[in-house]
Structures are given as C-alpha cells and as structure tokens.
Design an enzyme around this catalytic site. Structure first.
Site, PDB file in Angstrom:
ATOM      1  N   LYS A   1      -4.897   8.536  -8.855  1.00  0.00           N
ATOM      2  CA  LYS A   1      -5.871   7.760  -9.625  1.00  0.00           C
ATOM      3  C   LYS A   1      -5.737   7.979 -11.134  1.00  0.00           C
ATOM      4  O   LYS A   1      -6.437   7.339 -11.911  1.00  0.00           O
ATOM      5  CB  LYS A   1      -7.299   8.104  -9.169  1.00  0.00           C
ATOM      6  CG  LYS A   1      -7.628   7.547  -7.770  1.00  0.00           C
ATOM      7  CD  LYS A   1      -8.996   8.021  -7.310  1.00  0.00           C
ATOM      8  CE  LYS A   1      -9.337   7.566  -5.892  1.00  0.00           C
ATOM      9  NZ  LYS A   1      -9.648   6.133  -5.790  1.00  0.00           N
TER      10      LYS A   1
ATOM     11  N   ARG B   1     -15.751  -3.907   0.626  1.00  0.00           N
ATOM     12  CA  ARG B   1     -15.560  -2.468   0.526  1.00  0.00           C
ATOM     13  C   ARG B   1     -15.504  -2.097  -0.953  1.00  0.00           C
ATOM     14  O   ARG B   1     -15.351  -2.958  -1.808  1.00  0.00           O
ATOM     15  CB  ARG B   1     -14.299  -2.000   1.249  1.00  0.00           C
ATOM     16  CG  ARG B   1     -13.013  -2.510   0.636  1.00  0.00           C
ATOM     17  CD  ARG B   1     -11.807  -2.048   1.426  1.00  0.00           C
ATOM     18  NE  ARG B   1     -11.658  -0.611   1.407  1.00  0.00           N
ATOM     19  CZ  ARG B   1     -10.947   0.065   0.503  1.00  0.00           C
ATOM     20  NH1 ARG B   1     -10.314  -0.560  -0.465  1.00  0.00           N
ATOM     21  NH2 ARG B   1     -10.853   1.373   0.553  1.00  0.00           N
TER      22      ARG B   1
ATOM     23  N   HIS C   1       0.807  -1.219   0.000  1.00  0.00           N
ATOM     24  CA  HIS C   1       0.000   0.000   0.000  1.00  0.00           C
ATOM     25  C   HIS C   1       0.846   1.278   0.000  1.00  0.00           C
ATOM     26  O   HIS C   1       0.292   2.385   0.018  1.00  0.00           O
ATOM     27  CB  HIS C   1      -0.928   0.027   1.230  1.00  0.00           C
ATOM     28  CG  HIS C   1      -2.175  -0.793   1.052  1.00  0.00           C
ATOM     29  ND1 HIS C   1      -2.510  -1.834   1.881  1.00  0.00           N
ATOM     30  CD2 HIS C   1      -3.168  -0.710   0.134  1.00  0.00           C
ATOM     31  CE1 HIS C   1      -3.658  -2.368   1.484  1.00  0.00           C
ATOM     32  NE2 HIS C   1      -4.083  -1.717   0.432  1.00  0.00           N
TER      33      HIS C   1
HETATM   34  C1  HEM Z   1      -4.762   0.352  -2.990  1.00  0.00           C
HETATM   35  C2  HEM Z   1      -4.175  -4.405  -2.285  1.00  0.00           C
HETATM   36  C3  HEM Z   1      -7.116  -4.261   1.556  1.00  0.00           C
HETATM   37  C4  HEM Z   1      -7.386   0.525   1.081  1.00  0.00           C
HETATM   38  C5  HEM Z   1      -4.313  -0.943  -3.084  1.00  0.00           C
HETATM   39  C6  HEM Z   1      -3.354  -1.412  -4.068  1.00  0.00           C
HETATM   40  C7  HEM Z   1      -3.212  -2.739  -3.872  1.00  0.00           C
HETATM   41  C8  HEM Z   1      -4.047  -3.125  -2.763  1.00  0.00           C
HETATM   42  C9  HEM Z   1      -2.311  -3.691  -4.662  1.00  0.00           C
HETATM   43  C10 HEM Z   1      -2.661  -0.555  -5.139  1.00  0.00           C
HETATM   44  C11 HEM Z   1      -1.429   0.099  -4.553  1.00  0.00           C
HETATM   45  C12 HEM Z   1      -0.542   0.724  -5.631  1.00  0.00           C
HETATM   46  O1  HEM Z   1      -0.793   1.873  -6.036  1.00  0.00           O
HETATM   47  O2  HEM Z   1       0.403   0.044  -6.074  1.00  0.00           O
HETATM   48  C13 HEM Z   1      -4.935  -4.769  -1.185  1.00  0.00           C
HETATM   49  C14 HEM Z   1      -5.063  -6.130  -0.687  1.00  0.00           C
HETATM   50  C15 HEM Z   1      -5.878  -6.080   0.407  1.00  0.00           C
HETATM   51  C16 HEM Z   1      -6.285  -4.701   0.580  1.00  0.00           C
HETATM   52  C17 HEM Z   1      -4.396  -7.352  -1.289  1.00  0.00           C
HETATM   53  C18 HEM Z   1      -6.355  -7.174   1.311  1.00  0.00           C
HETATM   54  C19 HEM Z   1      -5.622  -8.121   1.793  1.00  0.00           C
HETATM   55  C20 HEM Z   1      -7.432  -2.951   1.776  1.00  0.00           C
HETATM   56  C21 HEM Z   1      -8.282  -2.468   2.819  1.00  0.00           C
HETATM   57  C22 HEM Z   1      -8.337  -1.115   2.696  1.00  0.00           C
HETATM   58  C23 HEM Z   1      -7.546  -0.753   1.553  1.00  0.00           C
HETATM   59  C24 HEM Z   1      -8.990  -3.349   3.848  1.00  0.00           C
HETATM   60  C25 HEM Z   1      -9.040  -0.057   3.517  1.00  0.00           C
HETATM   61  C26 HEM Z   1      -9.860  -0.157   4.412  1.00  0.00           C
HETATM   62  C27 HEM Z   1      -6.751   0.870  -0.085  1.00  0.00           C
HETATM   63  C28 HEM Z   1      -6.782   2.212  -0.660  1.00  0.00           C
HETATM   64  C29 HEM Z   1      -6.054   2.166  -1.836  1.00  0.00           C
HETATM   65  C30 HEM Z   1      -5.567   0.801  -1.951  1.00  0.00           C
HETATM   66  C31 HEM Z   1      -7.485   3.433  -0.069  1.00  0.00           C
HETATM   67  C32 HEM Z   1      -5.873   3.301  -2.851  1.00  0.00           C
HETATM   68  C33 HEM Z   1      -6.891   3.080  -3.931  1.00  0.00           C
HETATM   69  C34 HEM Z   1      -7.160   4.198  -4.915  1.00  0.00           C
HETATM   70  O3  HEM Z   1      -7.209   5.376  -4.552  1.00  0.00           O
HETATM   71  O4  HEM Z   1      -7.407   3.885  -6.095  1.00  0.00           O
HETATM   72  N1  HEM Z   1      -4.694  -2.004  -2.297  1.00  0.00           N
HETATM   73  N2  HEM Z   1      -5.683  -3.942  -0.401  1.00  0.00           N
HETATM   74  N3  HEM Z   1      -7.008  -1.884   1.020  1.00  0.00           N
HETATM   75  N4  HEM Z   1      -6.021   0.055  -0.894  1.00  0.00           N
HETATM   76 FE1  HEM Z   1      -5.817  -1.933  -0.612  1.00  0.00          FE
END
Ligand code: HEM
Length: 343
Positions: free
Chosen positions: A317, A223, A193
């Site tokens: 984004k 979510r 993250h």
């Molecule tokens: C973005 C994976 C759970 C919040 C991301 C990214 C990945 C990822 C790969 C992209 C990061 C990048 O820019 O390289 C995962 C995985 C999860 C998980 C595998 C579970 C095991 C969560 C949870 C939350 C969260 C539970 C919040 C409550 C976010 C947010 C972003 C993000 C806010 C930015 C997204 C955007 O603005 O487009 N996550 N995530 N993630 N994740 Fe997760």
C-alpha cells in the site's frame, strides 16, 4: 437537498478539503482494530439518508472539481480512457445506468427525458445539455463510456464475461491507487490482481471471482478498499509516479497531519443488462489525518490498524516507510479506550 460544490484543486496548491458535513459522512472502512484482506462483499442497497450509500452513485461537494481534474488528466494522457471495440454496448449500458440513477436520485441536478431512443440529458452542475440517440455513437461527442464517465466521480472499468472469467476490456481510470489501465487492459481477474500480497494464498480471489460470475442484473454489490496518499492527489498513477512518488519522502512530524490522507475506495459491481458485462465503479474518498482525528473513535481505530498491519500489506500500500511517523501522530489521539466491533 442541494449540494454546494467546492472549487478546489487536487494538484499543485492542493486546496482540496472536506467540509464538516463531508467529514461526518466519510466512509470510514474499518470494522475492527486489525485489518486483513477478505471477501468483504455486501449488497449495494440504499443506506442511511445523507450517507455515501444513500444512492447508487454518490454525488458530493467535490463533484465539479473532480470532473475538472479528470479532464486535465485526459488532456495530458488520452490512454487513461480505453474501450476495446466489442465493449461499446457495455458502455451504453453504463451510460443508461448512471443517467437513470442520477436523474432519479438528484432530480434538482440531473434530468433525463426519453422519447423512444431519442434522449435528452441535462447535467446542471457541469452545464451540459445534450440531445442524442441511444445506441448511436455518432450523436455524442465521445463514446458512451467516456461521455458519461467524464460526468461521474470515481474510476470505472468494464469487464466482459467469457470462459468462466472476467476480462478488463474498457475503463476510465484517472483517480487510481497506483495501477494502470493501459497495463491491465486485456487481462483476466487473477492476472490483474497478481501484485496483491497474501490474498491469492488466502483464496480471496478464487472466492470473489466465483461470486462475481453469478452476479445478477438488478442486484449490485459493494466493498471497500483503502490505502494512503500523501497530499490529496487523485491521480496516483504509475504513469505519473515520478511526479508524486518522491512526496513520500517529504513527510515530517509537523506536516503529516495535514499531508497524509486516508484514501478509501467504495467499489461497486453491477451486472449490465444488454452486454452481460460487469461494471466496476471505484469511487475514491480522501480525508487528511487532521480531519480524521476530529472523530475520536476513528483516530483510535486507525492508530491500532496502522500499528498492527503486516509489513507486506503496508509495503504494497506504499506507506511502510512512513509508518512510524503515522503511528506516532495517531498515538496522540488514542487514549487506549476499548472500541466496539462492527460500526
Ligand atoms: C487490488 C481491480 C474486484 C480484492 C486491485 C487492483 C486492481 C483491481 C486493478 C490493483 C492491483 C495492482 O496492484 O496492480 C479489480 C476489478 C474488480 C475487482 C476490475 C472487479 C471486476 C475485486 C473483488 C475483491 C478484490 C471482488 C475481493 C473480494 C482486491 C484486493 C486488492 C485489489 C484485496 C488489493 C488492494 C490493496 O491492498 O490496496 N483490484 N478488482 N477485487 N483487489 Fe480488486
């Protein structure tokens, strides 16, 4: 109710469209006129009939074409699917979860018959009829995670849990919003993250990880996440950035309604029973601006969200350079009427 599967493309001539029924059930993600990151997690319980939440794994009119697109991505780049050796059991857990869910929720499309460990799986839309032995990899044409995720819409990652952390150690990732499984595999929760702005400082990731470490089997959660994509391209991967990145510079006031798409991810989290791993399905829904503005309250709200979102989020984004064009297009569909919170 049987589904009429569309024959469409997510590349080249981009024939992907949403039927009026698919627009109606589109998971519009904004509960307010402004947007900021939060720990927006709720129980993944069955929702309204016909909605994308009705079943644990939603199957819709794009299923067959999406699976064809996945096969094309994998043929070009097999590293989009990886599973470290100790994650095979989690792969079986995932296969069981998806097969049982689909056979239960769509009995006209999928059938699972079990005789001890000898299982028989029928997937009618994809024309698959497979007998195999559960937990015996030699009886399937691919490893268990790859086998089942070639038949399930959305991306999937599997996280091992140890040392009070989650480790991304397997996945099928062909429809991602600009991140790479090959880069992230082996990383832990805060590491993968790392590129996200603001959320670390807001404590979102500390709280989310704490919550997930205690996730219970049989009590999945969900979510939403969202971003923007030019053209209905599923595979917006860093690996293929040279192919799709330049399209961001080709939008005009005339084509933006047809080409700009709101990309919504319905993310669910399941504790798996044998491996204690966490499965993270990331289901992508795409809707063009032209389709979206057919629902006036969505058009109003999206206009306000895009207008007011902080610049660092818009840049992360990937739509900051097109923001003015987007706001101008959406402003034509915002009459200034108040919106109600929470729908
Ligand atoms: C973005 C994976 C759970 C919040 C991301 C990214 C990945 C990822 C790969 C992209 C990061 C990048 O820019 O390289 C995962 C995985 C999860 C998980 C595998 C579970 C095991 C969560 C949870 C939350 C969260 C539970 C919040 C409550 C976010 C947010 C972003 C993000 C806010 C930015 C997204 C955007 O603005 O487009 N996550 N995530 N993630 N994740 Fe997760």
């Amino acid at each position: 109710m049987s589904i009429e599967f569309r024959n469409e493309s997510f590349r080249d001539d981009f024939t992907y469209r949403n039927s009026p029924a698919a627009i109606k059930r589109f998971p519009f993600p904004f509960a307010e006129d402004e947007y900021m990151y939060s720990v927006n997690i709720e129980p993944h319980t069955p929702g309204r009939p016909g909605s994308v939440f009705e079943h644990a794994f939603d199957v819709d009119e794009h299923y067959v074409s999406e699976m064809r697109d996945r096969a094309m991505v994998l043929a070009e780049d097999p590293l989009r699917c990886q599973s470290l050796p100790h994650m095979t059991l989690a792969g079986w857990d995932l296969l069981e979860l998806i097969m049982e869910s689909k056979a239960r929720d769509y009995p006209d499309l999928f059938t699972l018959t079990k005789n001890g460990n000898r299982w028989h799986w029928i997937n009618r839309p994809l024309g698959i009829d497979q007998k195999f032995t559960f937990l015996d990899e030699t009886t399937l044409p691919y490893g268990p995670m790859e086998y089942i995720t070639r038949q399930a819409q959305g991306d999937f990652t599997l996280q091992d849990q140890r040392d009070d952390d989650l480790w991304m150690e397997a996945g099928m990732v062909t429809t991602q919003a600009d991140w790479s499984l090959d880069f992230d595999i082996g990383m832990r929760f805060h590491e993968w993250h790392a590129p996200v702005p603001r959320a670390h400082q807001l404590g979102v990731f500390d709280r989310a990880l704490k919550f997930l470490l205690k996730l219970q089997h049989g009590a999945p959660v969900r979510r939403f996440n969202w971003t923007m994509t030019v053209d209905p391209l599923l595979d917006t991967s860093p690996e293929n950035y040279p192919k799709w990145g330049p399209s961001r510079a080709s939008l005009t006031p005339e084509n933006i309604g047809r080409r700009m798409h709101l990309r919504v991810e319905l993310q669910t989290l399941f504790r798996l029973p044998r491996s204690n791993a966490i499965a993270f399905p990331i289901r992508c829904y795409l809707i063009s601006f032209d389709e979206l503005v057919t629902v006036p309250k969505w058009a109003r709200r999206l206009h306000r969200v895009i207008k007011t979102i902080p610049e660092d989020l818009a840049t992360y984004k990937g739509f900051q350079r097109n923001r003015e064009l987007m706001v101008n297009y959406l402003a034509q569909h915002d009459d200034g009427a108040p919106t109600s919170p929470g729908w």
